[in-house]
Design a protein around this motif. Structure first.
Motif: not given
Lengths: 994, 265
Positions: B14-18
């Protein structure tokens, strides 16, 4: 051949779930057990060698540091009782599905259709003198929900084979077929057909269907494709879905005769068009940021130069009432698909929740199937898993408790997304489909779960499938699909996207096909969870985690390739046409052949009556109450009330930080534990623009007048975003009506009054939308907030909820660096109260505590409020304000206490300075007049602040001081409240234990 | 040449973009790569300098947090991964990524063994998911990612973050090799604080560890969620008191350190 692997914690390792269950058994059921241990069971329904099973136990199922495993025997046997809980046949088993993938990956084998992994869990219970009845109580009321789960209770003495729960294989002994339904029958029989199949079509609608299929031109056309004058079950079911209250909003579209309290009558043709579309349409012409409203899956507004913003709020009341976890999980995961299916498709940026249930502390006469406490915990857990596992922050939400929701709760779930402003040369909010484009379904498979009305048919056939239409959602599958679709959009691989929600494929494909006026779909191509579904079931199944696309044939190869990368099931089901026909086939035989026009516009308009009775006619008046003698004690009491107190435990279990976008958190203050008025996110990390998020709700005021209830909820949503730094220039709203049924059926004597309440609510929506220039760009209604519940004597009681509207706000924040929070910050800051405090305690928390309703419901002064909000926003933008907090439920008294303990500084207030005509301390403290804020400013900024605020009602009511006490001088000039922040906060936090 | 970072995504990460944005702010080239792109050789680990395993709920946390993604690596990408580590490159895992690393055995990587599991991250003592901000004190270690940081304030967001070593021998070895990177402390900096400051009941309040070289690093709290000063829950209070905000969020330093290390090496 199946294998049973059992996994449990090693001795000495904490079993957190077991400990939690022990506590719940004591707290919720009053049964004392010594301890509870848990064992996870994986039933592998496939032949494997002993070596393979041992390998899987070591490599996959048990964590070698903390867990042991064994297979085909019991891991632990020294308990007194064991309860094994597993899913019923056909219920989604997410862990089982993941286990299959992992086993395939590790052993490099393939499971064939029919082979699967099923999971269950054992609760090993230790304690002397526990009886079988205790175990039934624990299983039924705590561990399992019979809607979706079954269980087996065994004493330690039971032989091993009898302790094992049966594997819930699905086997539907049925050859799929489409059957004709004879509608050439009496009116009574028509109604009976509708009822038996749970079509929810009334006589007028059934007659319209019969008339259509009897037309000679229609009969002739249908004969050519092998059908005749009798509609098929697939056609009838598809029409029932398309014409359902859920899809067509028949009550909001009705023609209504409205009689007001003076007996004067007028006609209103279509509430939705008159009030909601009426006001939004007018504002869309005036406001350039309003982009797309009230037609697509969610409403769209401009965000920044790169992105559009869209949002939608839904309710999932009936499913949550049956199975709170599954209901709320499918609710939140389902509403995510609305922004995902808006325009060219969005990336999700946040979700919110609203849980309206009976009091978790309810001890009254009613005996609902699930106590409100259990229902609340279930829906909370559903949103937790749905949001957290989807990677979408859940930063905002509310709870509202009233025993009217014991019949049916109102469970709100909202989702928001961002869409690129332009996608391959086309505006991001647009959709198109051309004839010849392929119908493509992606995501999950279709099963019999999720078919309303499947209940009866499945029961007749025996216990081969869960009798429930309630589903468990699968956020993992949908998250994969979300990532896949975002990329497919950016590669321009599809032209149109919509979600499969209510009505399944019949609705999603039927709606998309309106662009081309027709489609041809092969139902036997739809991937199924198991064989045996009839064509109609495939057509209307609401199985979750599916989206439908329109894809140009030359893009298909690339789409399949991308789907493979993301491991997302993607299937071509047919094509869009311009034939004007709703055409479905099964194994090359036509099973539906109807005019698109009839399917979408053939539903007859409903006629309803409404009759308003004023509060006076209903005998409401203001009470006479003695003044409170101990204000400090009373303040602590009101702070502890379920509708006022802290629900930190709920907030903390939602991930509100994922995506790294959080700016104003749901919990703020010195110790990060007091609710913020609203939250702010920055969805585009490269931009300083943000979205302020809030909601407003106050159904208590409905008892007096739904017009003011709606106005106050509207005002609250707006005021909350203003309080954190938004402004009136760009606030979009989403309206959600949850109403007791206003349909004139036999057990609904005051249907006309409920309809009048609905009209008054709509009038307020229109009036305040136009006054504040804040359009409702999306919305939804749920018009059956009634339920039948047994009481302590075993009698049926029909319970209707209070008419409820939740307004959800999304406001553009130009620069998130200028946002403010509600906690007081510096000694010396001056405290202002903005807005007039009026004699408006009708429906207030204060009156409720004193067991009164009253008459003087708060009214929203739109003109004064608009000026005040504009001016306040200007002072915040200028950096003059250090803290802002609105006065909501519980009025000024609650607001001041929260500000004080959030900042943990002293607050000295003199109520005699409050702008009001009121003379009594209790009324000044607990009036719930709308349009008010408490604001603190540094003394240096006083002049600039007052200059901007000119022309508003406001007064300096006190000052922030060092120390940590709230000190309030009452209207009599004496100190009426003097208490430490610590004690006030403790009162506020103790209800739910922090 | 810019550092090339592979940000793993897909399957519920889930935290790939940030995380990608964090590395970009730190001056690296960061690319989101799906694990299936590695398995099909559409992308190769050897073309990158840093492997980043972001947080999330890979495979829904089913069976055990990080477990199934760990087996996916182990049974499809073990050798490329071992070569990546042996080549002296960097690996960072946050939250779910940390869980994957310990279950895969690339952490703590004792005695140059990056294949066997020596510690675990399991259910919080509270029995529930927690989203809250915590204080971490850094211990003297070789960890590349935390150099120059003494105290950091970050959010935790997990249900399975309780650190447990296989036995006391493993724990003592971690200390001896200076592989314990960060511990939860209370706001005053006191060691071994109770809940909620130790949010999950981790043994010795351990929040982050690294391998013996300091290049392989895993941590439960989320530095990529504190890239901006406005991520800090206290920022409106800080601003009211100081009339200004710091330039960056505290978490950014973790990513800057990695990029700096590659530049110097």
């Amino acid at each position: 051949m199946s294998h049973r692997i059992e996994v449990g914690f090693k001795t000495g390792v904490t079993d957190g779930l077991g400990n939690k269950m022990k506590q719940s058994i004591a707290r919720d059921l009053g049964i004392m057990v010594d301890s509870v241990r848990t064992v996870d069971i994986y039933h592998i329904d496939r032949l494997l060698s002993s070596a393979q099973i041992t390998f899987l136990g070591n490599e996959l199922f048990a964590d070698p540091i903390i867990q042991d495993f064994c297979y085909d025997r019991s891991l632990i046997t020294d308990y007194d009782w064991v309860i094994e809980v597993g899913f019923k046949p056909g219920v989604t088993d997410n862990v089982g599905k993941t286990a299959v993938r992992a086993i395939e990956d590790i052993l490099k084998i393939k499971f064939t259709p029919g082979e699967a992994v099923y999971t269950s869990r054992q609760y090993l219970i230790y304690g002397k003198n526990l009886k079988n009845d205790d175990m039934e109580n624990i299983a039924h009321n705590l561990l399992a929900n019979e809607q979706v789960q079954h269980w087996l209770i065994s004493p330690s003495s039971a032989p091993a084979a009898e302790r094992y729960l049966a594997i819930p294989r699905v086997n539907i002994p049925h050859k799929p077929v489409a059957s004709p339904i004879n509608l050439d029958v009496s009116d009574a029989e028509l109604v009976a057909i509708s009822k038996k199949r749970s079509l929810a079509l009334n006589l007028k609608e059934m007659c319209a269907v019969r008339e259509y299929f009897s037309r000679s031109d229609i009969v002739a056309q249908r004969r050519k494709v092998g059908l005749d004058k009798q509609p098929t079950d697939a056609e009838l079911e598809a029409l029932a879905q398309t014409w359902s209250e859920h899809c067509k909003h028949k009550i909001f579209s009705a023609v209504v005769t409205y009689k007001d309290d003076t007996g004067k009558e007028r006609k209103i043709n279509n509430l939705f068009a008159t009030y909601i579309k009426g006001s939004t349409g007018q504002l869309q012409k005036e406001l350039d940021w309003v982009v797309s409203t009230l037609w697509d899956n969610s409403g769209v507004m401009k965000f920044n130069q790169d992105y559009l913003f869209c949002f939608k709020c839904e309710t999932h009341n009936s499913p949550s009432n049956e199975e709170p976890y599954g209901g709320a999980l499918t609710g939140i995961v389902g509403v995510y698909r609305d922004p995902m299916g808006t325009g060219r498709g969005s990336k999700l940026i946040y979700g919110t929740y609203g849980f309206c249930t009976g009091s978790p502390f309810y001890q009254g006469d009613l005996r609902p199937k699930l106590h409100p406490r259990r229902l609340l915990e279930g829906v909370r857990k559903g949103v937790e898993d749905g949001g957290n596992k989807h990677g979408v922050p859940t930063p905002y939400g509310l709870t509202f408790f009233d025993d009217g929701y014991i019949g049916k709760p109102a469970i709100y779930v909202l989702a928001a997304g961002i869409i690129p402003d332009v996608v391959h040369g086309e505006a991001g909010y647009t959709k198109k489909v051309d004839p010849g484009d392929l119908i493509v379904m992606c995501g999950g498979k279709v099963g019999i779960d999720g078919i309303h009305g499947a209940t009866e048919s499945s029961l007749e056939a025996g216990e081969w499938i869960s009798a429930s239409h309630v589903q468990i959602g699968d956020p993992f599958t949908q998250k994969k699909m979300h990532d896949f679709l975002n990329e497919a959009r950016d590669l321009n691989l599809y032209k149109c996207i919509t979600d499969n929600g209510a009505g399944g494929l019949s609705s999603s494909v039927g709606e998309m096909a309106q662009f081309t006026n027709g489609f041809e779909m092969y139902l036997d191509k739809v991937p199924l969870k198991y064989a045996g579904l009839d064509p109609w079931q495939i057509l209307v199944s609401e199985s979750q985690e599916r989206m439908s696309l329109a894809v140009s044939p030359d893009r298909m190869e690339e789409l399949f390739k991308l789907a493979k990368k993301h491991d997302v099931e993607t299937t071509i089901l047919g094509k869009f046409t311009d034939t004007g026909k709703f055409h479905c086939l099964y194994e090359d035989k036509t099973v539906t052949y109807m005019d698109m026009e009839f399917a979408h516009h053939g539903v007859p308009q409903m006629s309803l009556e409404a009759e308003w009775r004023s509060p006076e006619q209903r005998g409401l008046k203001e009470p006479r109450l003695a003044e409170i003698t101990n204000h400090t004690a009373f303040l602590k009491k009101i702070l502890a009330r379920p509708n006022i107190c802290s629900k930190e435990y709920i907030v903390r279990q939602f991930d509100h930080e994922v995506q790294g976008t959080s700016v104003i958190k749901p919990l703020v203050g010195k110790e990060n534990d007091v609710n913020s008025d609203a939250v702010v996110v920055r969805p585009d990390l490269r931009s300083n623009a943000g979205i302020a998020i809030s909601a407003g709700i106050n159904p208590k005021y409905s008892t007096i007048d739904t017009y003011d209830m709606t106005a106050c909820a509207f005002d609250e949503a707006i005021r909350r975003v203003i309080a954190v730094g938004a402004n009136m220039k760009q606030i979009a709203l989403n309206d959600n009506f949850c109403w007791p049924s206003p349909l004139p059926v036999e057990n609904n004597p005051d249907a006309k009054y409920k309809m009048a309440q609905l009209i008054r609510a709509n009038e307020a929506l229109k009036d305040y939308s136009l006054a504040f220039k804040t359009p409702c760009i999306s919305g939804k209604d749920s018009m059956s907030m009634d339920g039948t519940v047994k009481d302590a004597q075993g009698e049926d009681r029909r319970i209707s909820a209070l008419p409820t509207v939740q307004f959800s706000a999304a406001a553009k924040v130009d620069d998130i660096n200028k946002c403010v929070t509600m906690d007081i910050k510096e000694p010396g800051d001056i405290v202002y109260l903005l807005g007039e405090t009026k004699d408006e305690l009708g429906g207030s928390e204060y009156y409720e505590m004193r067991e009164k309703i009253g008459r003087n419901v708060p009214r929203v002064d739109a003109a004064a409020s608009l000026k005040l909000y504009n001016d306040l926003a200007q002072t915040i933008d200028a950096g003059l304000v250090t803290a802002v907090h609105g006065c909501y439920k519980g009025g000024l008294g609650v607001a001041l206490a929260q500000m004080a303990f959030a900042g943990n500084l002293g607050l000295t207030i003199d109520l005699r300075r409050v702008p009001t005509n009121l003379k009594r301390t209790d009324k000044v403290l607990y009036s719930e007049s709308a349009g008010r804020f408490v604001v603190t400013i540094a003394p240096d900024n006083k002049e600039r602040f007052l200059k901007i605020m000119q022309g508003n009602v406001l007064a300096q009511i006190g000052v922030v001081v060092s120390g940590n006490r709230l000190n309030i001088t009452g209207m009599n000039g004496k100190v009426v409240i003097n208490e430490s922040n610590r004690a006030l906060k403790k009162a506020w936090q103790s209800t739910f234990g922090g | 040449m810019k550092a090339k970072v592979l940000i793993l995504y897909g399957y519920g990460i889930n935290c790939d973009n940030e995380m990608q944005y964090a590395f970009e702010l730190a001056g690296a080239d960061a690319e989101r790569v799906h694990i299936n792109q590695l398995i099909t050789n559409e992308r190769n680990l050897k073309d990158y300098h840093i492997l980043a395993l972001p947080g999330g709920f890979s495979f829904g946390d089913d069976i055990g947090a990080g477990k199934v993604l760990a087996t996916k690596f182990k049974y499809n990408l073990q050798e490329p991964l071992q070569q990546f580590i042996a080549a002296g490159k960097l690996v960072i895992g946050i939250c779910n990524g940390f869980q994957v690393m310990v279950k895969l055995g690339i952490l703590p990587g004792m005695d140059d063994d990056y294949r066997s599991q020596q510690v675990t991250l399991t259910f919080n003592e509270s029995g529930r998911f927690e989203d809250r901000w915590v204080y971490l004190d850094m211990l003297p270690s070789k960890c590349v990612f935390t150099q120059g940081i003494e105290r950091i304030y970050l959010p935790v967001r997990h249900g399975e973050g309780k650190f447990i070593p296989r036995d006391d021998g493993v724990l003592q070895k971690l200390y001896k090799n200076r592989q314990v990177v960060a511990k939860y402390v209370d706001p005053a900096g006191n060691q071994n604080p109770p809940f909620p400051w130790n949010p999950n009941g981790s043994v010795d309040s351990i929040a982050a560890i690294c391998d013996g070289t300091g290049r392989i690093f895993g941590m439960m709290p989320h530095p990529e969620a504190h890239l901006f000063p406005t991520n800090n829950p206290s920022w409106t209070r800080v601003k009211a008191t100081n009339n200004s905000l710091p330039q960056d969020g505290m978490g950014l330093q973790v990513f800057k350190n990695a990029v700096k290390y590659l530049k110097n090496s």
